[in-house]
Design a protein around this motif. Structure first.
Motif, PDB file in Angstrom:
ATOM      1  N   GLU A   1      -2.788  -3.873  -9.489  1.00 17.03           N
ATOM      2  CA  GLU A   1      -2.612  -2.747  -8.572  1.00 17.03           C
ATOM      3  C   GLU A   1      -2.180  -1.468  -9.288  1.00 17.03           C
ATOM      4  O   GLU A   1      -2.481  -0.367  -8.818  1.00 17.03           O
ATOM      5  N   LEU A   2      -1.466  -1.606 -10.406  1.00 11.26           N
ATOM      6  CA  LEU A   2      -0.798  -0.448 -11.004  1.00 11.26           C
ATOM      7  C   LEU A   2      -1.360  -0.033 -12.368  1.00 11.26           C
ATOM      8  O   LEU A   2      -0.835   0.893 -12.982  1.00 11.26           O
TER       9      LEU A   2
ATOM     10  N   GLN B   1       3.787   6.778  -8.253  1.00 21.28           N
ATOM     11  CA  GLN B   1       2.415   6.638  -8.703  1.00 21.28           C
ATOM     12  C   GLN B   1       2.132   7.522  -9.916  1.00 21.28           C
ATOM     13  O   GLN B   1       3.047   8.060 -10.546  1.00 21.28           O
ATOM     14  N   ARG B   2       0.870   7.646 -10.229  1.00 23.71           N
ATOM     15  CA  ARG B   2       0.423   8.313 -11.454  1.00 23.71           C
ATOM     16  C   ARG B   2       0.964   9.737 -11.575  1.00 23.71           C
ATOM     17  O   ARG B   2       1.366  10.158 -12.669  1.00 23.71           O
ATOM     18  N   ARG B   3       0.970  10.505 -10.482  1.00 21.07           N
ATOM     19  CA  ARG B   3       1.423  11.891 -10.559  1.00 21.07           C
ATOM     20  C   ARG B   3       2.883  11.969 -11.018  1.00 21.07           C
ATOM     21  O   ARG B   3       3.235  12.810 -11.837  1.00 21.07           O
TER      22      ARG B   3
ATOM     23  N   GLU C   1      -3.923   1.665 -13.250  1.00 21.84           N
ATOM     24  CA  GLU C   1      -4.318   3.075 -13.291  1.00 21.84           C
ATOM     25  C   GLU C   1      -3.097   3.997 -13.220  1.00 21.84           C
ATOM     26  O   GLU C   1      -3.097   5.083 -13.816  1.00 21.84           O
ATOM     27  N   GLN C   2      -2.056   3.570 -12.527  1.00 24.85           N
ATOM     28  CA  GLN C   2      -0.884   4.439 -12.321  1.00 24.85           C
ATOM     29  C   GLN C   2      -0.065   4.637 -13.596  1.00 24.85           C
ATOM     30  O   GLN C   2       0.648   5.637 -13.724  1.00 24.85           O
TER      31      GLN C   2
ATOM     32  N   ARG D   1       0.853  -1.185   0.000  1.00 17.82           N
ATOM     33  CA  ARG D   1       0.000   0.000   0.000  1.00 17.82           C
ATOM     34  C   ARG D   1       0.889   1.235   0.000  1.00 17.82           C
ATOM     35  O   ARG D   1       1.910   1.259   0.683  1.00 17.82           O
ATOM     36  N   PRO D   2       0.510   2.275  -0.760  1.00 24.01           N
ATOM     37  CA  PRO D   2       1.405   3.419  -0.957  1.00 24.01           C
ATOM     38  C   PRO D   2       1.882   4.084   0.330  1.00 24.01           C
ATOM     39  O   PRO D   2       3.089   4.254   0.524  1.00 24.01           O
TER      40      PRO D   2
ATOM     41  N   VAL E   1       7.612   2.129 -11.323  1.00 23.92           N
ATOM     42  CA  VAL E   1       6.253   2.505 -10.924  1.00 23.92           C
ATOM     43  C   VAL E   1       5.739   1.440  -9.955  1.00 23.92           C
ATOM     44  O   VAL E   1       5.748   0.244 -10.260  1.00 23.92           O
TER      45      VAL E   1
ATOM     46  N   PRO F   1       4.208   1.125  -5.417  1.00 28.62           N
ATOM     47  CA  PRO F   1       3.490   1.773  -4.312  1.00 28.62           C
ATOM     48  C   PRO F   1       3.998   3.162  -3.956  1.00 28.62           C
ATOM     49  O   PRO F   1       3.239   3.970  -3.433  1.00 28.62           O
ATOM     50  N   THR F   2       5.274   3.479  -4.187  1.00 24.52           N
ATOM     51  CA  THR F   2       5.778   4.812  -3.839  1.00 24.52           C
ATOM     52  C   THR F   2       5.980   5.709  -5.060  1.00 24.52           C
ATOM     53  O   THR F   2       6.269   6.895  -4.913  1.00 24.52           O
TER      54      THR F   2
END
Length: 364
Positions: free
Chosen positions: A195-196, A163-165, A198-199, A64-65, A158, A160-161
């Motif tokens: 999990e990723l 992410q998309r931003r 979307e990122q 989890r991030p 890419v 948990p730490t």
């Protein structure tokens, strides 16, 4: 009796590892204990707090991030504190030999301040990669390819730490370079697709005149590369699985999978490529350059090393990796090794800032 001893061995090993782990935290956290004492905190409370902090890195095991970032950040801060405490002890020892007085309070707060400052600098260098421009002189480069540019990412990780931003900022920075081609040299992701998914969506906005080319690193295979590759292709990346593309007359971009796949084949990647074309090979690991030179590759783009990622590992890694970062000549081939665009583990890149590389081919 022997069965009891054998069964007890794992418990003994765990106990020894835990004792070593806490000993390192106790040594690095000594200035915190002194500062707590100066602030009037009881010894029991200070040691109890330090013990609890030593357990925080275990949060990095959670997918989890926020918990994982907290775990890795704690590990990064205490790694920096360990280095600074070691340096302060050397300073303390030199002052002792010189029979000079050194104020303990000043040294304690100075050590904590230096560790905090270096941790912040390392975090900024990890989270804010810069653009590094490199010119490479290519022999027999056709005049129409003089000035051709390739933007390189490597080791974004890419997860948990990251992410998309972070990915969106990379895409914006890279598109602003208006490169002719984009090369991603492995370890783009570091987690399962579920999990990723979307990122990584901002990758669909990457733009280059001749396309976005991608090869796998070792981490893709830790997270089911067979799931990831179709998704990345759907987002517009061209996967070079031991093959090449003629992107312009006189220019070939080839790619190989990471050796951990047991399918890496540079011969297949360059099979039937135009003999007189300039050949660019994407390979996650720099070690592929020796074979690339035998295959008359002009330029190999790699990553994997992270440049050591942060001080002092950027110095220690040279004992294990013959090529750590930057531009090198291996036989007939130019090898460029990226320091990495993202990071793995602790969010720190002290002294080894992340990079988006813009490589410009010029006539030798």
């Amino acid at each position: 009796m022997s069965r009891i001893r054998t069964a007890a061995l794992p418990s003994i090993r765990i106990a020894v590892l835990m004792a070593m782990w806490f000993s390192l935290f106790a040594y690095a956290g000594r200035p915190l204990l002194v500062a707590a004492h100066l602030a009037g905190v009881s010894r029991a409370a200070a040691w109890g707090g330090l013990f609890l902090v030593s357990l925080l890195p275990l949060l990095a095991l959670r997918r989890r991030p926020l918990p994982q970032f907290a775990g890795y950040a704690t590990l990064g801060i205490f790694s920096m504190l360990l280095i600074v405490v070691l340096c302060s002890d050397v300073l303390r020892l030199s002052w002792w030999f010189a029979r000079a007085s050194l104020d303990a309070r000043t040294l304690t707060y100075g050590t904590l301040g230096a560790a905090a400052l270096l941790s912040i600098v390392g975090l900024l260098q990890a989270r804010c990669p810069g653009v590094k421009r490199v010119r490479i002189a290519i022999r027999d480069l056709p005049p129409e390819l003089d000035g051709y540019t390739i933007a390189q990412w490597s080791d974004v990780h890419v997860g948990p730490t990251i992410q998309r931003r972070f990915v969106s900022r990379l895409v914006e920075q890279t598109n602003a370079l208006h490169a002719d081609a984009i090369a991603i040299t492995g370890d783009l992701i570091d987690g399962p697709l579920a999990e990723l998914r979307e990122q990584v969506q901002p990758l669909r906005d990457l733009r280059a005149k001749d396309g976005v080319f991608y090869v796998t690193g070792n981490h893709e295979y830790y997270w089911r590369a067979d799931d990831w590759i179709p998704e990345l292709e759907r987002l517009g990346l061209t996967f070079l699985e031991n093959r090449h593309e003629v992107v312009r007359p006189g220019l070939v971009i080839a790619g190989v999978t990471d050796p951990v796949s047991h399918r890496s084949d540079a011969h297949a990647a360059l099979a039937n490529a135009p003999r007189d074309a300039v050949k660019v090979l994407l390979a996650h690991r720099p070690q592929a350059a020796e074979l690339a030179s035998q295959l008359d590759v002009d330029l190999q783009l790699s990553g994997h090393t992270h440049g050591g990622q942060f001080f002092p590992f950027n110095l220690l890694i040279r004992a294990f990796q013959p090529v750590v970062a930057g531009l090198h000549r291996i036989g007939k081939t130019w090898l460029y090794v990226s320091r990495g665009t993202g990071y793995w583990g602790p969010p720190s890149r002290l002294g080894v800032r992340g990079e988006i590389t813009l490589l410009e081919l010029r006539t030798a």
